[in-house]
Design a protein around this motif. Structure first.
Motif, short mmCIF file in Angstrom:
data_model
loop_
_atom_site.label_atom_id
_atom_site.label_comp_id
_atom_site.label_asym_id
_atom_site.label_seq_id
_atom_site.Cartn_x
_atom_site.Cartn_y
_atom_site.Cartn_z
N SER A 92 0.82 -1.22 0.00
CA SER A 92 0.00 0.00 0.00
C SER A 92 0.86 1.27 0.00
CB SER A 92 -0.93 0.02 1.20
OG SER A 92 -0.18 0.02 2.40
N THR A 93 2.05 1.17 0.58
CA THR A 93 2.92 2.33 0.72
C THR A 93 4.36 1.92 0.45
OG1 THR A 93 1.47 3.21 2.45
CG2 THR A 93 3.66 4.19 2.28
N VAL A 94 5.08 2.76 -0.28
CA VAL A 94 6.50 2.54 -0.53
C VAL A 94 7.25 3.74 0.05
CG1 VAL A 94 8.31 2.25 -2.27
CG2 VAL A 94 6.00 1.29 -2.68
N ILE A 95 8.11 3.47 1.02
CA ILE A 95 9.00 4.49 1.55
C ILE A 95 10.34 4.26 0.85
CG2 ILE A 95 10.14 5.45 3.57
CD1 ILE A 95 7.81 4.35 5.25
N MET A 98 4.75 11.70 -2.61
CA MET A 98 5.06 12.93 -1.88
C MET A 98 6.52 12.88 -1.47
SD MET A 98 3.30 12.28 1.85
CE MET A 98 1.79 11.61 1.18
N TYR A 99 7.08 14.02 -1.30
CA TYR A 99 8.44 14.14 -0.78
C TYR A 99 8.30 14.61 0.65
CZ TYR A 99 13.23 15.72 -0.19
OH TYR A 99 14.52 15.90 0.26
N ASN A 100 8.89 13.88 1.57
CA ASN A 100 8.77 14.26 2.97
C ASN A 100 10.14 14.17 3.64
OD1 ASN A 100 8.19 14.60 5.70
ND2 ASN A 100 6.15 13.75 5.43
N PRO A 101 10.71 15.31 4.00
CA PRO A 101 12.02 15.30 4.62
C PRO A 101 12.03 14.84 6.08
CG PRO A 101 11.23 17.55 4.41
CD PRO A 101 10.23 16.66 3.73
N ASN A 102 10.86 14.79 6.72
CA ASN A 102 10.81 14.38 8.11
C ASN A 102 10.42 12.90 8.19
OD1 ASN A 102 10.34 13.91 10.83
ND2 ASN A 102 9.54 15.97 11.17
N LEU A 103 11.40 12.05 8.06
CA LEU A 103 11.16 10.62 7.97
C LEU A 103 10.52 10.03 9.22
CD1 LEU A 103 11.42 8.03 6.38
CD2 LEU A 103 13.76 7.83 7.19
N GLU A 104 10.95 10.44 10.38
CA GLU A 104 10.41 9.86 11.60
C GLU A 104 8.91 10.12 11.75
OE1 GLU A 104 11.45 9.71 16.34
OE2 GLU A 104 12.99 10.31 14.91
N ASP A 105 8.47 11.35 11.52
CA ASP A 105 7.04 11.65 11.58
C ASP A 105 6.27 10.90 10.50
OD1 ASP A 105 7.43 13.29 13.75
OD2 ASP A 105 7.30 15.17 12.61
N THR A 106 6.84 10.81 9.32
CA THR A 106 6.21 10.10 8.22
C THR A 106 5.98 8.63 8.58
OG1 THR A 106 7.19 11.55 6.58
CG2 THR A 106 6.46 9.41 5.81
N ILE A 107 6.98 8.00 9.11
CA ILE A 107 6.88 6.58 9.46
C ILE A 107 5.81 6.38 10.52
CG2 ILE A 107 8.10 4.67 10.58
CD1 ILE A 107 10.64 5.83 9.20
N LYS A 108 5.81 7.20 11.53
CA LYS A 108 4.81 7.07 12.59
C LYS A 108 3.41 7.29 12.05
CE LYS A 108 7.92 8.06 16.38
NZ LYS A 108 8.36 8.97 17.40
N GLY A 141 17.77 0.35 7.75
CA GLY A 141 18.25 0.31 9.14
C GLY A 141 17.66 1.41 10.00
N TYR A 142 17.52 2.60 9.42
CA TYR A 142 16.97 3.73 10.17
C TYR A 142 15.50 3.49 10.52
CZ TYR A 142 15.77 8.49 11.49
OH TYR A 142 15.33 9.59 12.17
N VAL A 143 14.72 3.04 9.54
CA VAL A 143 13.30 2.79 9.80
C VAL A 143 13.14 1.67 10.82
CG1 VAL A 143 11.12 2.03 8.77
CG2 VAL A 143 12.56 3.68 7.56
N LYS A 144 13.91 0.62 10.69
CA LYS A 144 13.83 -0.47 11.65
C LYS A 144 14.19 0.01 13.06
CE LYS A 144 15.25 -4.59 10.50
NZ LYS A 144 16.09 -5.69 9.95
N SER A 145 15.17 0.92 13.16
CA SER A 145 15.55 1.41 14.49
C SER A 145 14.44 2.26 15.12
CB SER A 145 16.85 2.22 14.41
OG SER A 145 16.64 3.48 13.82
N ILE A 146 13.63 2.89 14.30
CA ILE A 146 12.50 3.66 14.82
C ILE A 146 11.36 2.74 15.26
CG2 ILE A 146 10.66 5.30 14.19
CD1 ILE A 146 12.74 6.61 12.29
N LEU A 147 11.03 1.77 14.41
CA LEU A 147 9.89 0.90 14.68
C LEU A 147 10.19 -0.25 15.61
CD1 LEU A 147 8.46 0.74 11.07
CD2 LEU A 147 7.46 1.94 13.01
N PHE A 148 11.39 -0.75 15.55
CA PHE A 148 11.79 -1.91 16.34
C PHE A 148 13.08 -1.60 17.10
CE2 PHE A 148 9.65 -3.23 12.44
CZ PHE A 148 8.62 -4.00 12.94
N PRO A 149 13.01 -0.71 18.09
CA PRO A 149 14.22 -0.22 18.76
C PRO A 149 14.94 -1.27 19.62
CG PRO A 149 12.26 0.65 19.83
CD PRO A 149 11.80 -0.08 18.60
N ASP A 150 14.32 -2.38 19.88
CA ASP A 150 14.94 -3.41 20.75
C ASP A 150 16.05 -4.13 20.05
OD1 ASP A 150 11.62 -3.91 21.63
OD2 ASP A 150 13.07 -2.88 22.88
#
Length: 134
Positions: free
Chosen positions: A37-40, A93-103, A125-134
């Protein structure tokens, strides 16, 4: 290719970062019948943006383009918009704020669909660190 799930939201992570890898990723998505549904996506400045987008084209998906995690490899928003002119969908869309976008995507994704994160191992790696910080 890695599939992870968090609270019912499915993510497909793949570090494809060139045209051949994007074509292979798209072929595997089609073979597995994964509803994306979504491609980052993040593409570095030394790549053929239009051909990479065409290689990973998923008709009904929303594309969120984000800056490359390494600033010196960023492509401009103008270059991204020009590349999308060669693409069948305008659903991007172009979104420079990746963390807010992912959330936001994570909170608003429903049903049996996947969020694809690709274009850079650094992005994955960055997205995984936001979503799965463990």
């Amino acid at each position: 290719m890695e599939i992870l799930e968090k609270n019912g939201v499915k993510f497909l992570f793949d570090g494809a970062h060139n045209i051949l890898e994007m074509k292979t990723l798209k072929k595997n998505i089609d073979l597995l019948g994964l509803p994306i549904s979504t491609v980052i996506l993040s593409i570095s400045s030394n790549k053929d943006i239009a051909r990479m987008l065409q290689a990973i084209e998923i008709t009904d998906a929303t594309y969120i383009i984000t800056p490359h995690p390494f600033l010196e490899r960023n492509i401009s928003r103008r270059e991204i918009e020009e590349a999308f002119q060669t693409f069948e969908t305008n659903n991007y869309m172009y979104n420079p704020n990746l963390e807010d976008t992912i959330k936001s995507i994570y909170e608003n994704t429903k049903g049996n669909t996947f969020i694809l994160v690709t274009g850079s191992l650094y992005l994955v790696g960055y997205v995984k660190s936001i979503l799965f910080p463990d």
